[in-house]
Design an enzyme around this catalytic site. Structure first.
Site, PDB file in Angstrom:
ATOM      1  N   HIS A  18     -20.602 -26.584 -54.072  1.00  0.00           N
ATOM      2  CA  HIS A  18     -19.345 -26.071 -54.649  1.00  0.00           C
ATOM      3  C   HIS A  18     -18.997 -24.720 -54.034  1.00  0.00           C
ATOM      4  O   HIS A  18     -17.850 -24.469 -53.658  1.00  0.00           O
ATOM      5  CB  HIS A  18     -19.476 -25.898 -56.175  1.00  0.00           C
ATOM      6  N   ARG A  91     -17.891 -35.922 -50.621  1.00  0.00           N
ATOM      7  CA  ARG A  91     -19.225 -36.136 -50.073  1.00  0.00           C
ATOM      8  C   ARG A  91     -19.361 -37.502 -49.422  1.00  0.00           C
ATOM      9  O   ARG A  91     -20.237 -37.713 -48.593  1.00  0.00           O
ATOM     10  CB  ARG A  91     -20.288 -36.006 -51.178  1.00  0.00           C
ATOM     11  N   SER A 128     -24.013 -32.244 -58.927  1.00  0.00           N
ATOM     12  CA  SER A 128     -24.407 -31.676 -60.221  1.00  0.00           C
ATOM     13  C   SER A 128     -25.257 -32.657 -61.016  1.00  0.00           C
ATOM     14  O   SER A 128     -26.230 -32.271 -61.663  1.00  0.00           O
ATOM     15  CB  SER A 128     -23.170 -31.271 -61.023  1.00  0.00           C
TER      16      SER A 128
END
Length: 152
Positions: A18, A91, A128
């Site tokens: 991030h 991603r 995450s």
């Protein structure tokens, strides 16, 4: 006109991936608002207050970055912040298809453009949810999280 973007997410936790997106986007905007989305239907590992504190500490020396929680549609949050852009990271191909559909819907509904940043290779495996799982097993995840100024 000030160029404002929002970078929305749950950021539970906020990772070095991030942070990399933020660092790459900063030269393009006058201000980036990191919007921490609050979803009552989603069980979080870290309380929203802790995520806000962590991000405020991380970016306390950067006047171009603002941190705020929101519990509305992302496009409504963008409009509230006078943002013309939404920043998202990709991603994988699966991420692309999902983000493309949302970006098109957001553009159609409000005119807000979405800018997609491809994740740099070294951060592709970091998510995450993967970090939360490692934490749940007691693993050290320090290498996946950006150091806060107080920990440098």
């Amino acid at each position: 006109m000030e160029r404002i973007a929002i970078f929305p997410g749950s950021f539970d936790p906020f990772t070095i991936g991030h942070d990399n997106i933020i660092q790459r986007a900063l030269p393009l905007f006058d201000k980036i608002v990191i919007g921490i989305g609050v979803n009552a239907n989603k069980k979080s590992l870290f309380p929203i207050e802790q995520r806000i504190r962590t991000l405020k500490e991380l970016y306390k020396n950067n006047p171009k970055i603002e941190i705020e929680a929101y519990d509305t549609l992302t496009t409504h949050f963008a409009q509230k912040k006078n943002a013309q852009f939404i920043i998202r990271g990709l991603r994988s191909v699966r991420d692309f298809e999902y983000e493309r559909d949302i970006a098109q819907m957001n553009k159609h509904a409000t005119g807000v453009e979405t800018l997609l940043f491809f994740t740099e290779h070294q951060y592709e495996c970091i998510s995450s949810s993967a970090i939360r799982e490692l934490i749940s097993y007691g693993e050290d995840v320090t290498e996946y999280l950006p150091p806060t100024p107080s920990s440098l």
